[in-house]
Design a protein around this motif. Structure first.
Motif, mmCIF file in Angstrom:
data_model
loop_
_atom_site.group_PDB
_atom_site.id
_atom_site.type_symbol
_atom_site.label_atom_id
_atom_site.label_comp_id
_atom_site.label_asym_id
_atom_site.label_seq_id
_atom_site.Cartn_x
_atom_site.Cartn_y
_atom_site.Cartn_z
ATOM 1 N N LYS A 36 0.833 -1.210 0.000
ATOM 2 C CA LYS A 36 0.000 0.000 0.000
ATOM 3 C C LYS A 36 0.865 1.257 0.000
ATOM 4 N N LEU A 37 1.913 1.249 0.803
ATOM 5 C CA LEU A 37 2.818 2.396 0.856
ATOM 6 C C LEU A 37 3.485 2.615 -0.502
ATOM 7 N N GLN A 38 3.930 1.547 -1.112
ATOM 8 C CA GLN A 38 4.573 1.659 -2.422
ATOM 9 C C GLN A 38 3.579 2.170 -3.478
ATOM 10 N N PHE A 39 2.376 1.624 -3.487
ATOM 11 C CA PHE A 39 1.374 2.072 -4.459
ATOM 12 C C PHE A 39 0.993 3.526 -4.234
ATOM 13 N N LYS A 40 0.869 3.923 -2.972
ATOM 14 C CA LYS A 40 0.557 5.318 -2.652
ATOM 15 C C LYS A 40 1.646 6.245 -3.191
ATOM 16 N N THR A 41 2.891 5.849 -3.006
ATOM 17 C CA THR A 41 4.017 6.644 -3.478
ATOM 18 C C THR A 41 4.052 6.697 -5.001
ATOM 19 N N ILE A 42 3.846 5.565 -5.630
ATOM 20 C CA ILE A 42 3.840 5.516 -7.099
ATOM 21 C C ILE A 42 2.683 6.329 -7.664
ATOM 22 N N ARG A 43 1.531 6.225 -7.028
ATOM 23 C CA ARG A 43 0.365 6.988 -7.492
ATOM 24 C C ARG A 43 0.635 8.485 -7.395
ATOM 25 N N ALA A 44 1.211 8.940 -6.288
ATOM 26 C CA ALA A 44 1.509 10.367 -6.123
ATOM 27 C C ALA A 44 2.492 10.841 -7.194
ATOM 28 N N ALA A 45 3.515 10.036 -7.459
ATOM 29 C CA ALA A 45 4.495 10.399 -8.491
ATOM 30 C C ALA A 45 3.840 10.420 -9.872
ATOM 31 N N THR A 46 2.990 9.453 -10.142
ATOM 32 C CA THR A 46 2.302 9.397 -11.438
ATOM 33 C C THR A 46 1.369 10.594 -11.604
ATOM 34 N N ASP A 47 0.612 10.920 -10.549
ATOM 35 C CA ASP A 47 -0.271 12.090 -10.614
ATOM 36 C C ASP A 47 0.527 13.367 -10.888
ATOM 37 N N ASP A 48 1.668 13.504 -10.219
ATOM 38 C CA ASP A 48 2.530 14.677 -10.457
ATOM 39 C C ASP A 48 3.018 14.719 -11.904
ATOM 40 N N ASN A 49 3.403 13.559 -12.423
ATOM 41 C CA ASN A 49 3.893 13.517 -13.806
ATOM 42 C C ASN A 49 2.795 13.898 -14.806
ATOM 43 N N PHE A 50 1.590 13.393 -14.584
ATOM 44 C CA PHE A 50 0.494 13.760 -15.493
ATOM 45 C C PHE A 50 0.150 15.245 -15.387
ATOM 46 N N GLU A 51 0.204 15.772 -14.188
ATOM 47 C CA GLU A 51 -0.046 17.215 -14.016
ATOM 48 C C GLU A 51 1.023 18.023 -14.758
ATOM 49 N N ASN A 52 2.260 17.575 -14.663
ATOM 50 C CA ASN A 52 3.337 18.264 -15.389
ATOM 51 C C ASN A 52 3.134 18.161 -16.901
ATOM 52 N N LEU A 53 2.689 17.009 -17.368
ATOM 53 C CA LEU A 53 2.422 16.852 -18.807
ATOM 54 C C LEU A 53 1.286 17.780 -19.252
ATOM 55 N N ARG A 54 0.270 17.921 -18.434
ATOM 56 C CA ARG A 54 -0.818 18.850 -18.765
ATOM 57 C C ARG A 54 -0.294 20.281 -18.896
ATOM 58 N N LYS A 55 0.596 20.642 -17.990
ATOM 59 C CA LYS A 55 1.180 21.981 -18.054
ATOM 60 C C LYS A 55 1.998 22.156 -19.333
ATOM 61 N N ILE A 56 2.768 21.141 -19.682
ATOM 62 C CA ILE A 56 3.600 21.221 -20.894
ATOM 63 C C ILE A 56 2.716 21.372 -22.133
ATOM 64 N N ILE A 57 1.639 20.616 -22.180
ATOM 65 C CA ILE A 57 0.743 20.675 -23.345
ATOM 66 C C ILE A 57 0.122 22.054 -23.493
ATOM 67 N N SER A 58 -0.116 22.727 -22.374
ATOM 68 C CA SER A 58 -0.783 24.028 -22.447
ATOM 69 C C SER A 58 0.169 25.194 -22.740
ATOM 70 N N VAL A 59 1.473 24.952 -22.765
ATOM 71 C CA VAL A 59 2.446 26.028 -23.018
ATOM 72 C C VAL A 59 2.395 26.424 -24.497
ATOM 73 N N ARG A 60 2.450 27.762 -24.744
ATOM 74 C CA ARG A 60 2.328 28.255 -26.115
ATOM 75 C C ARG A 60 3.621 28.881 -26.670
ATOM 76 N N ASP A 61 4.503 29.370 -25.790
ATOM 77 C CA ASP A 61 5.710 30.015 -26.335
ATOM 78 C C ASP A 61 6.958 29.387 -25.720
ATOM 79 N N PRO A 62 8.107 29.506 -26.395
ATOM 80 C CA PRO A 62 9.348 28.858 -25.948
ATOM 81 C C PRO A 62 9.828 29.346 -24.577
ATOM 82 N N GLN A 63 9.707 30.631 -24.302
ATOM 83 C CA GLN A 63 10.162 31.154 -23.022
ATOM 84 C C GLN A 63 9.362 30.532 -21.865
ATOM 85 N N ALA A 64 8.067 30.445 -22.009
ATOM 86 C CA ALA A 64 7.224 29.838 -20.986
ATOM 87 C C ALA A 64 7.566 28.349 -20.821
#
Length: 186
Positions: A36-64
């Motif tokens: 459970k501890l391992q899955f909780k940790t993996i889930r948190a890391a995965t959620d963070d990665n998907f959130e970061n990917l969402r941010k990357i997809i929404s970026v429009r200019d190189p500086q941002a």
């Protein structure tokens, strides 16, 4: 206790079976908590990665994009997560070890008592000419008990030393992370 007292043998067998069942149950509980501890940790890391990917997809200019990419690299946060995961894992393992030790000690006490009862029964029923052999047998049983007690004390001391070392390392890692974070913001 008679050597052939079937009720006592049956009782001892049931007691041993119960102890093995309790130990098995604790083993599965520990494995489940660790998973459970391992899955909780993996889930948190995965959620963070998907959130970061969402941010990357929404970026429009190189500086941002460059600013966003720089914000992803947070070694202090990653170190804090690792330290916290390590502490939780250590706490889980320590609890499990304490339970297993408690169950084992109880079972050894029962086994020692049964061995002493057997020795006493042998001594009562032994002929007078066998007294030197009985004395040696008693001494061997007592010696084995003393060796076990010494080993048990040494194991507890080693466990305490290990726990202190792990706690000190976790605290040092946490302090280093905090200091690094302080230097970065300064």
């Amino acid at each position: 206790m008679s050597f052939f007292d079937l009720e006592k043998v049956e009782s001892a067998s049931k007691s041993n079976l119960d102890a093995v069942q309790q130990l098995s149950s604790k083993l599965f509980e520990g494995a489940e908590e660790l998973a459970k501890l391992q899955f909780k940790t993996i889930r948190a890391a995965t959620d963070d990665n998907f959130e970061n990917l969402r941010k990357i997809i929404s970026v429009r200019d190189p500086q941002a994009f460059l600013e966003l990419q720089a914000s992803f690299f947070k070694p202090n946060e990653q170190a804090e997560r690792l330290v916290e995961f390590s502490r939780q894992t250590y706490d889980l393992i320590s609890r499990f070890q304490a339970e297993v030790t408690r169950l084992t000690e109880r079972q050894i006490e029962i086994g020692t008592q049964q061995a002493q009862e057997i020795v006493e029964e042998i001594c009562k029923n032994a002929p007078a000419s066998a007294e030197p052999v009985v004395s040696v047998f008693k001494s061997a049983v007592e010696g084995a008990g003393n060796v076990y007690e010494s080993a048990q004390r040494a194991a507890k001391q080693a466990s305490e030393i290990t726990a202190s070392g792990i706690e000190a390392a976790a605290n040092a890692a946490g302090q280093a992370t905090a200091q690094a974070a302080g230097k970065k913001t300064a």
